[in-house]
Design an enzyme around this catalytic site. Sequence first.
Site, PDB file in Angstrom:
ATOM      1  N   CYS A  63       0.820  -1.213   0.000  1.00 41.14           N
ATOM      2  CA  CYS A  63       0.000   0.000   0.000  1.00 41.14           C
ATOM      3  C   CYS A  63       0.854   1.264   0.000  1.00 41.14           C
ATOM      4  CB  CYS A  63      -0.918   0.025   1.220  1.00 41.14           C
ATOM      5  SG  CYS A  63      -1.977  -1.426   1.422  1.00 41.14           S
ATOM      6  N   ASP A 107      -2.785  -3.534   7.571  1.00 44.40           N
ATOM      7  CA  ASP A 107      -3.923  -4.314   8.051  1.00 44.40           C
ATOM      8  C   ASP A 107      -3.899  -5.726   7.479  1.00 44.40           C
ATOM      9  OD1 ASP A 107      -4.512  -1.763   8.937  1.00 44.40           O
ATOM     10  OD2 ASP A 107      -6.658  -1.993   8.654  1.00 44.40           O
ATOM     11  N   CYS A 163      -2.147   2.870   3.163  1.00 44.63           N
ATOM     12  CA  CYS A 163      -2.918   1.859   3.875  1.00 44.63           C
ATOM     13  C   CYS A 163      -4.036   2.498   4.692  1.00 44.63           C
ATOM     14  CB  CYS A 163      -2.000   1.004   4.750  1.00 44.63           C
ATOM     15  SG  CYS A 163      -2.726  -0.607   5.173  1.00 44.63           S
ATOM     16  N   ASP A 164      -4.947   1.659   5.164  1.00 39.49           N
ATOM     17  CA  ASP A 164      -6.252   2.097   5.651  1.00 39.49           C
ATOM     18  C   ASP A 164      -6.240   3.274   6.619  1.00 39.49           C
ATOM     19  OD1 ASP A 164      -6.998  -0.067   4.176  1.00 39.49           O
ATOM     20  OD2 ASP A 164      -7.909  -1.188   5.816  1.00 39.49           O
ATOM     21  N   LYS A 165      -5.398   3.219   7.661  1.00 41.12           N
ATOM     22  CA  LYS A 165      -5.466   4.237   8.709  1.00 41.12           C
ATOM     23  C   LYS A 165      -4.700   5.495   8.346  1.00 41.12           C
ATOM     24  CE  LYS A 165      -7.813   1.150  10.708  1.00 41.12           C
ATOM     25  NZ  LYS A 165      -7.568   0.129   9.658  1.00 41.12           N
ATOM     26  N   CYS A 209      -5.152  -2.087  -1.297  1.00 37.94           N
ATOM     27  CA  CYS A 209      -6.019  -3.213  -1.671  1.00 37.94           C
ATOM     28  C   CYS A 209      -7.108  -2.768  -2.633  1.00 37.94           C
ATOM     29  CB  CYS A 209      -6.608  -3.847  -0.422  1.00 37.94           C
ATOM     30  SG  CYS A 209      -5.340  -4.482   0.706  1.00 37.94           S
ATOM     31  N   GLU A 251     -10.037  -6.044  13.223  1.00 36.31           N
ATOM     32  CA  GLU A 251     -10.914  -6.388  12.104  1.00 36.31           C
ATOM     33  C   GLU A 251     -11.034  -7.903  11.990  1.00 36.31           C
ATOM     34  OE1 GLU A 251      -9.973  -2.516   9.273  1.00 36.31           O
ATOM     35  OE2 GLU A 251      -9.273  -4.490   8.652  1.00 36.31           O
ATOM     36  N   SER A 290     -12.973  -5.664   8.169  1.00 34.87           N
ATOM     37  CA  SER A 290     -12.217  -5.147   7.039  1.00 34.87           C
ATOM     38  C   SER A 290     -13.187  -4.655   5.978  1.00 34.87           C
ATOM     39  CB  SER A 290     -11.341  -6.261   6.460  1.00 34.87           C
ATOM     40  OG  SER A 290     -10.934  -5.959   5.148  1.00 34.87           O
TER      41      SER A 290
END
EC number: 4.2.1.9
Length: 561
Positions: free
Chosen positions: A50, A82, A123-125, A195, A447, A473
């Site tokens: 990511c 993640d 990435c996600d956060k 992702c 998650e 997720s």
Amino acid sequence: MSDNRNSQVVTQGVQRAPNRAMLRAVGFGDDDFTKPIVGLANGFSTITPCNMGIDSLATRAEASIRTAGAMPQKFGTITISDGISMGTEGMKYSLVSREVIADSIETACMGQSMDGVLAIGGCDKNMPGAMLAMARMNIPAIFVYGGTIKPGHLNGEDLTVVSAFEAVGQHSAGRISEAELTAVEKHACPGAGSCGGMYTANTMSSAFEAMGMSLMYSSTMAAEDEEKAVSAEQSAAVLVEAIHKQILPRDILTRKAFENAIAVIMAVGGSTNAVLHLLAISRAAGDSLTLDDFETIRAQVPVICDLKPSGRYVATDLHKAGGIPLVMKMLLEHGLLHGDALTITGKTIAEQLADVPSEPSPDQDVIRPWDNPMYKQGHLAILRGNLATEGAVAKITGIKNPQITGPARVFESEEACLEAILAGKIQPNDVIVVRYEGPKGGPGMREMLAPTSAIIGAGLGDSVGLITDGRFSGGTYGMVVGHVAPEAAVGGTIALVQEGDQITIDAHARKLELHVSDQELKERKEKWEQPKPLYNKGVLAKYAKLVSSSSVGAVTDLDLF
């Protein structure tokens, strides 16, 4: 007022000669001390695909800041993968990293008196962490998304990392061989980028584009394509202009902007995590979104994009079909978007969308025509009942059985739940309860992608429910309910569920009910003992002490004084 309104406290005057001496060592010349200083929060990391392409974007943005007449100061911030930490103790640090990212960006920018900030994340956060900092600081800011990964390919099918998680369940159920599992593993992630489905990273980048804090079309570009690097350069130039004009995050992050973001998230079929993150960001921006606001918009907005995890396509397909601007234009045309909301460019949403088509091209089926949506209403529903008096979040589309009543199968951790699924101990009509995984109880609100993917892989996705005070997720789908609040660790009803209790998940009625009498629950509560904290030092201990309920965004600075 000058563009260096913040940084002049360290660059101007005789007394600041020592400060300037330090700045000269990092490249400042005589003519640079009157220029605005722009922080460049660089999320580059080789921890995860990511973020592994971000450094090149930072280099392009850095050069563009200089060209635009400002002085860039690049600094690093962290990331947690993640996907790599999923299903392990390490996932407890994922949501914590949102706060660390926010705190680190705020600390660097405020500590160094910067005049603006450009943050790059993948990435996600990374996304909510950066936006929390921007909302708190309220200095001119823009977010640059690192870009999405291209799909993997195997036997004529597109793959994402979720394909690998589901393949584990398929293998455990005897549906595929170990060789087939390995083939999926080797082909799922072909290169750099976040992702690929409409999972959390792509959901949040889409939300930021809808809010006006990122440039149009930027949220669905592939990480490895040249247009992504060009977009980073353009973002830097736009930010410097925003510093000139003093366009501030809180000018943009209004209630209208948050409502626009929610509408887009519903239209694209985005992640449940967006609920948690937007609640948190709104509070940092001085607004007060509630779970009810999501439910109000959900009822009005159809899902018009056929995207993974429950659909067929990935973010790069959405980009080719017209991207987030086309989705926004369709919402605007039907009165579901605030066209007068401001963007970082200084233009309104409506002005930005003026040249965007109002209908999708008929030669693609990623974005559906308005009169033929995937679903007539949004997919992220707020469920309430005696199991979730503060609320819970569920994806309610893409499931064959919107209502299930069955016996509770109670697990005190994700690991215990996954072990039972893989051992074939979960039966159709069971309702799995995974508790003590909330913000305080985990801590960190892990998650549950490994258990939910195992359920799907085992062929139980349409017949088994799962509820948790943890999270899901963005790759999760099925009859799943997360963010149950109050959480088990503070004595929420989910802590009182016993093996075999009947539980109803009713997606259409938006109910989450435990079929146990109030008197019985009262007696159970009297016997319940709050578990001792799992950690007594370090970041997880601090987080568990400070974090609020998921129903208000799981923030760490709520009612501190």
